[in-house]
Design a protein around this motif. Structure first.
Motif, mmCIF file in Angstrom:
data_model
loop_
_atom_site.group_PDB
_atom_site.id
_atom_site.type_symbol
_atom_site.label_atom_id
_atom_site.label_comp_id
_atom_site.label_asym_id
_atom_site.label_seq_id
_atom_site.Cartn_x
_atom_site.Cartn_y
_atom_site.Cartn_z
ATOM 1 N N LEU A 1 0.693 -1.320 -0.161
ATOM 2 C CA LEU A 1 -0.063 0.491 -0.045
ATOM 3 C C LEU A 1 0.621 1.418 -0.770
ATOM 4 O O LEU A 1 0.463 1.970 -0.893
ATOM 5 N N CYS A 2 1.514 1.218 0.677
ATOM 6 C CA CYS A 2 2.597 2.348 1.066
ATOM 7 C C CYS A 2 3.704 2.210 -0.523
ATOM 8 O O CYS A 2 4.003 3.572 -0.838
ATOM 9 N N SER A 3 3.828 1.593 -0.867
ATOM 10 C CA SER A 3 4.682 1.515 -2.342
ATOM 11 C C SER A 3 4.400 2.770 -3.406
ATOM 12 O O SER A 3 3.949 3.693 -3.830
ATOM 13 N N LEU A 4 2.772 1.838 -3.140
ATOM 14 C CA LEU A 4 1.763 2.078 -4.018
ATOM 15 C C LEU A 4 0.990 4.187 -4.135
ATOM 16 O O LEU A 4 0.732 4.527 -4.966
ATOM 17 N N LEU A 5 1.439 4.565 -2.677
ATOM 18 C CA LEU A 5 0.598 5.945 -2.553
ATOM 19 C C LEU A 5 1.854 6.792 -2.562
ATOM 20 O O LEU A 5 1.553 7.831 -2.018
ATOM 21 N N GLY A 6 3.355 6.117 -2.435
ATOM 22 C CA GLY A 6 4.357 6.891 -2.015
ATOM 23 C C GLY A 6 4.368 7.204 -0.783
ATOM 24 O O GLY A 6 5.340 8.071 -0.647
ATOM 25 N N VAL A 7 4.391 6.073 0.226
ATOM 26 C CA VAL A 7 4.419 7.242 1.370
ATOM 27 C C VAL A 7 5.909 6.075 2.034
ATOM 28 O O VAL A 7 5.786 4.726 1.875
ATOM 29 N N GLU A 8 7.070 6.375 2.665
ATOM 30 C CA GLU A 8 8.064 5.573 3.845
ATOM 31 C C GLU A 8 6.978 4.812 4.607
ATOM 32 O O GLU A 8 6.066 5.244 4.803
ATOM 33 N N CYS A 9 7.707 3.749 4.952
ATOM 34 C CA CYS A 9 6.860 2.473 5.555
ATOM 35 C C CYS A 9 8.097 2.315 6.483
ATOM 36 O O CYS A 9 9.025 1.896 6.139
ATOM 37 N N ILE A 10 8.120 2.141 7.837
ATOM 38 C CA ILE A 10 8.757 1.573 8.699
ATOM 39 C C ILE A 10 8.505 0.042 9.047
ATOM 40 O O ILE A 10 7.102 0.276 9.827
ATOM 41 N N ILE A 11 9.185 -0.912 9.265
ATOM 42 C CA ILE A 11 8.580 -1.998 9.738
ATOM 43 C C ILE A 11 9.334 -2.999 10.253
ATOM 44 O O ILE A 11 10.481 -2.505 10.286
ATOM 45 N N GLU A 12 8.825 -2.387 12.186
ATOM 46 C CA GLU A 12 9.814 -2.923 13.180
ATOM 47 C C GLU A 12 9.490 -4.941 12.514
ATOM 48 O O GLU A 12 9.033 -5.529 12.607
ATOM 49 N N ASP A 13 10.763 -5.136 13.781
ATOM 50 C CA ASP A 13 10.779 -6.342 13.592
ATOM 51 C C ASP A 13 9.758 -6.868 14.181
ATOM 52 O O ASP A 13 8.843 -6.383 15.553
ATOM 53 N N TYR A 14 9.488 -8.550 14.282
ATOM 54 C CA TYR A 14 8.220 -8.800 15.001
ATOM 55 C C TYR A 14 9.107 -9.114 16.753
ATOM 56 O O TYR A 14 9.301 -9.611 15.891
ATOM 57 N N ASP A 15 8.156 -8.994 17.637
ATOM 58 C CA ASP A 15 8.912 -8.725 19.084
ATOM 59 C C ASP A 15 7.846 -9.136 19.815
ATOM 60 O O ASP A 15 6.745 -8.874 20.968
ATOM 61 N N LYS A 16 7.136 -10.989 19.975
ATOM 62 C CA LYS A 16 6.550 -11.150 20.540
ATOM 63 C C LYS A 16 6.532 -10.939 21.574
ATOM 64 O O LYS A 16 5.940 -10.868 22.851
ATOM 65 N N GLN A 17 7.931 -11.081 22.086
ATOM 66 C CA GLN A 17 8.138 -11.147 23.791
ATOM 67 C C GLN A 17 7.530 -10.200 24.428
ATOM 68 O O GLN A 17 7.219 -9.860 25.700
ATOM 69 N N SER A 18 6.979 -8.825 23.678
ATOM 70 C CA SER A 18 6.890 -7.688 24.423
ATOM 71 C C SER A 18 6.205 -7.854 24.701
ATOM 72 O O SER A 18 4.936 -7.614 26.176
ATOM 73 N N PHE A 19 5.391 -8.234 23.553
ATOM 74 C CA PHE A 19 3.495 -8.887 23.734
ATOM 75 C C PHE A 19 3.632 -9.574 25.148
ATOM 76 O O PHE A 19 2.984 -9.159 26.009
ATOM 77 N N PHE A 20 4.113 -10.756 25.512
ATOM 78 C CA PHE A 20 4.231 -11.360 26.186
ATOM 79 C C PHE A 20 4.504 -10.895 27.661
ATOM 80 O O PHE A 20 3.136 -11.143 28.741
#
Length: 185
Positions: free
Chosen positions: A109-128
Protein backbone atom coordinates in the motif's frame (compact mmCIF):
# COMPACT_ATOMS: atom_id res chain seq x y z
CA UNK A 1 -0.54 10.76 25.41
CA UNK A 2 -0.36 11.40 29.13
CA UNK A 3 -1.34 7.74 29.71
CA UNK A 4 1.65 6.68 27.66
CA UNK A 5 3.89 9.03 29.58
CA UNK A 6 2.79 7.40 32.84
CA UNK A 7 4.31 4.13 31.64
CA UNK A 8 7.66 5.68 30.74
CA UNK A 9 10.39 6.40 33.32
CA UNK A 10 10.68 9.98 34.55
CA UNK A 11 13.77 10.81 32.51
CA UNK A 12 12.18 9.70 29.25
CA UNK A 13 8.99 11.48 30.29
CA UNK A 14 10.88 14.76 30.53
CA UNK A 15 12.30 14.33 27.03
CA UNK A 16 8.87 13.65 25.45
CA UNK A 17 6.93 16.46 27.10
CA UNK A 18 6.30 19.28 24.64
CA UNK A 19 8.38 17.78 21.83
CA UNK A 20 6.03 15.29 20.20
CA UNK A 21 2.26 15.70 20.00
CA UNK A 22 -0.09 12.78 19.61
CA UNK A 23 -3.47 13.35 18.09
CA UNK A 24 -6.26 10.92 17.52
CA UNK A 25 -8.27 10.27 14.37
CA UNK A 26 -11.87 9.36 15.05
CA UNK A 27 -14.90 9.09 12.82
CA UNK A 28 -17.04 12.22 13.01
CA UNK A 29 -20.25 11.07 14.73
CA UNK A 30 -22.20 14.08 13.49
CA UNK A 31 -21.76 13.74 9.74
CA UNK A 32 -21.09 9.99 9.48
CA UNK A 33 -19.48 10.76 6.11
CA UNK A 34 -16.13 9.14 6.83
CA UNK A 35 -14.67 12.56 7.60
CA UNK A 36 -12.05 12.48 10.31
CA UNK A 37 -11.67 14.89 13.19
CA UNK A 38 -8.29 15.48 14.79
CA UNK A 39 -8.27 15.75 18.57
CA UNK A 40 -5.39 16.92 20.75
CA UNK A 41 -5.17 18.73 24.02
CA UNK A 42 -5.76 21.73 21.77
CA UNK A 43 -8.40 20.83 19.20
CA UNK A 44 -6.71 20.23 15.83
CA UNK A 45 -9.25 21.86 13.59
CA UNK A 46 -9.80 21.98 9.87
CA UNK A 47 -8.75 25.63 10.06
CA UNK A 48 -5.38 24.61 11.51
CA UNK A 49 -4.96 21.95 8.82
CA UNK A 50 -5.62 24.61 6.21
CA UNK A 51 -3.06 26.84 7.91
CA UNK A 52 -0.47 24.04 7.67
CA UNK A 53 -1.30 23.56 4.00
CA UNK A 54 -1.06 27.30 3.27
CA UNK A 55 2.29 27.57 5.05
CA UNK A 56 3.81 25.32 2.41
CA UNK A 57 5.51 23.31 5.13
CA UNK A 58 4.50 19.77 5.97
CA UNK A 59 5.27 18.79 9.57
CA UNK A 60 6.60 15.26 10.04
CA UNK A 61 3.96 12.80 11.26
CA UNK A 62 4.54 9.17 12.26
CA UNK A 63 1.42 7.06 11.76
CA UNK A 64 1.36 3.80 13.69
CA UNK A 65 -0.52 1.28 11.57
CA UNK A 66 -2.20 -1.92 12.64
CA UNK A 67 -2.84 -2.99 9.03
CA UNK A 68 -3.03 -1.69 5.47
CA UNK A 69 -6.86 -1.48 5.29
CA UNK A 70 -7.09 0.72 8.40
CA UNK A 71 -4.19 2.91 7.28
CA UNK A 72 -5.59 3.59 3.82
CA UNK A 73 -8.23 6.13 4.90
CA UNK A 74 -5.83 7.74 7.38
CA UNK A 75 -3.14 8.14 4.72
CA UNK A 76 -5.69 9.64 2.34
CA UNK A 77 -6.70 12.19 4.98
CA UNK A 78 -3.24 13.06 6.27
CA UNK A 79 -0.96 13.02 3.24
CA UNK A 80 -1.86 16.47 1.95
CA UNK A 81 -1.03 18.08 5.32
CA UNK A 82 1.95 16.11 6.62
CA UNK A 83 5.20 14.52 5.61
CA UNK A 84 3.92 11.08 6.45
CA UNK A 85 5.69 7.90 7.51
CA UNK A 86 3.87 4.67 8.31
CA UNK A 87 5.18 2.76 11.34
CA UNK A 88 4.18 -0.90 11.53
CA UNK A 89 4.73 -2.32 15.02
CA UNK A 90 2.28 -4.97 16.19
CA UNK A 91 3.82 -7.59 18.49
CA UNK A 92 0.35 -8.83 19.42
CA UNK A 93 0.00 -10.86 16.20
CA UNK A 94 -0.39 -14.56 16.90
CA UNK A 95 2.36 -15.72 14.53
CA UNK A 96 5.31 -14.53 12.52
CA UNK A 97 3.44 -15.69 9.41
CA UNK A 98 0.48 -13.38 10.14
CA UNK A 99 2.82 -10.51 11.06
CA UNK A 100 4.76 -10.95 7.82
CA UNK A 101 1.60 -11.13 5.73
CA UNK A 102 0.23 -7.90 7.21
CA UNK A 103 3.61 -6.16 6.98
CA UNK A 104 3.91 -7.10 3.30
CA UNK A 105 0.44 -5.68 2.57
CA UNK A 106 1.38 -2.47 4.41
CA UNK A 107 4.52 -2.14 2.30
CA UNK A 108 2.50 -2.72 -0.92
CA UNK A 109 0.00 0.00 0.00
CA UNK A 110 2.72 2.47 0.96
CA UNK A 111 4.59 1.73 -2.24
CA UNK A 112 1.45 2.39 -4.31
CA UNK A 113 0.84 5.68 -2.50
CA UNK A 114 4.47 6.82 -2.38
CA UNK A 115 4.58 6.88 1.42
CA UNK A 116 7.60 5.88 3.48
CA UNK A 117 7.04 2.71 5.51
CA UNK A 118 8.97 1.39 8.50
CA UNK A 119 8.41 -2.22 9.55
CA UNK A 120 9.63 -3.14 13.02
CA UNK A 121 10.77 -6.67 13.79
CA UNK A 122 8.19 -9.10 15.15
CA UNK A 123 8.62 -8.94 18.93
CA UNK A 124 6.12 -11.35 20.48
CA UNK A 125 8.05 -11.47 23.78
CA UNK A 126 7.21 -7.79 24.44
CA UNK A 127 3.53 -8.58 23.93
CA UNK A 128 3.69 -11.66 26.19
CA UNK A 129 5.35 -9.54 28.88
CA UNK A 130 2.68 -6.80 28.75
CA UNK A 131 -0.15 -9.39 28.64
CA UNK A 132 1.22 -11.50 31.50
CA UNK A 133 -1.44 -11.89 34.16
CA UNK A 134 -4.18 -10.78 31.77
CA UNK A 135 -4.41 -13.92 29.65
CA UNK A 136 -8.06 -14.47 30.60
CA UNK A 137 -9.09 -10.83 30.30
CA UNK A 138 -11.89 -10.29 27.78
CA UNK A 139 -11.24 -8.75 24.37
CA UNK A 140 -11.24 -4.99 24.86
CA UNK A 141 -10.18 -5.28 28.51
CA UNK A 142 -6.95 -4.64 30.43
CA UNK A 143 -4.83 -6.82 28.13
CA UNK A 144 -5.85 -4.66 25.17
CA UNK A 145 -5.13 -1.45 27.06
CA UNK A 146 -1.67 -2.74 27.94
CA UNK A 147 -1.06 -3.68 24.31
CA UNK A 148 -2.20 -0.24 23.13
CA UNK A 149 0.22 1.33 25.62
CA UNK A 150 3.05 -0.92 24.42
CA UNK A 151 2.56 -0.03 20.76
CA UNK A 152 1.98 3.68 21.28
CA UNK A 153 4.94 4.00 23.65
CA UNK A 154 7.22 2.42 21.05
CA UNK A 155 5.74 4.71 18.38
CA UNK A 156 6.26 7.80 20.58
CA UNK A 157 9.86 6.81 21.29
CA UNK A 158 10.56 6.32 17.58
CA UNK A 159 8.90 9.65 16.76
CA UNK A 160 11.00 11.48 19.34
CA UNK A 161 14.26 9.81 18.32
CA UNK A 162 13.69 10.59 14.65
CA UNK A 163 12.48 14.19 14.68
CA UNK A 164 8.75 13.72 14.11
CA UNK A 165 6.55 16.57 15.32
CA UNK A 166 3.41 14.41 15.57
CA UNK A 167 2.41 10.82 15.88
CA UNK A 168 -0.90 9.02 15.85
CA UNK A 169 -2.38 5.58 15.26
CA UNK A 170 -4.81 3.93 12.90
CA UNK A 171 -6.20 1.92 15.81
CA UNK A 172 -8.85 4.57 16.50
CA UNK A 173 -10.52 3.99 13.13
CA UNK A 174 -10.68 0.22 13.43
CA UNK A 175 -14.22 -1.05 14.02
CA UNK A 176 -12.66 -3.66 16.33
CA UNK A 177 -10.98 -1.23 18.71
CA UNK A 178 -12.32 1.12 21.35
CA UNK A 179 -11.47 4.63 20.11
CA UNK A 180 -12.47 6.21 23.44
CA UNK A 181 -10.01 3.96 25.30
CA UNK A 182 -7.27 4.79 22.80
CA UNK A 183 -8.01 8.51 22.97
CA UNK A 184 -7.69 8.34 26.77
CA UNK A 185 -4.13 7.05 26.41
Amino acid sequence: FEGILDTINNETKKSFKGQVTMFDITEDEVTQKNKYVFNTQNEFTEKELLSIKESGKKPKLLLHSCCAPCSSSCIERLIEHFSLTIYFYNPNMDSLEEYTKRAEEQVKLCSLLGVECIIEDYDKQSFFQCAKGYEKAPEGGARCTNCFNLRLKKTAEFALENGYEYFTTTLTVSPLKDANKLNAI
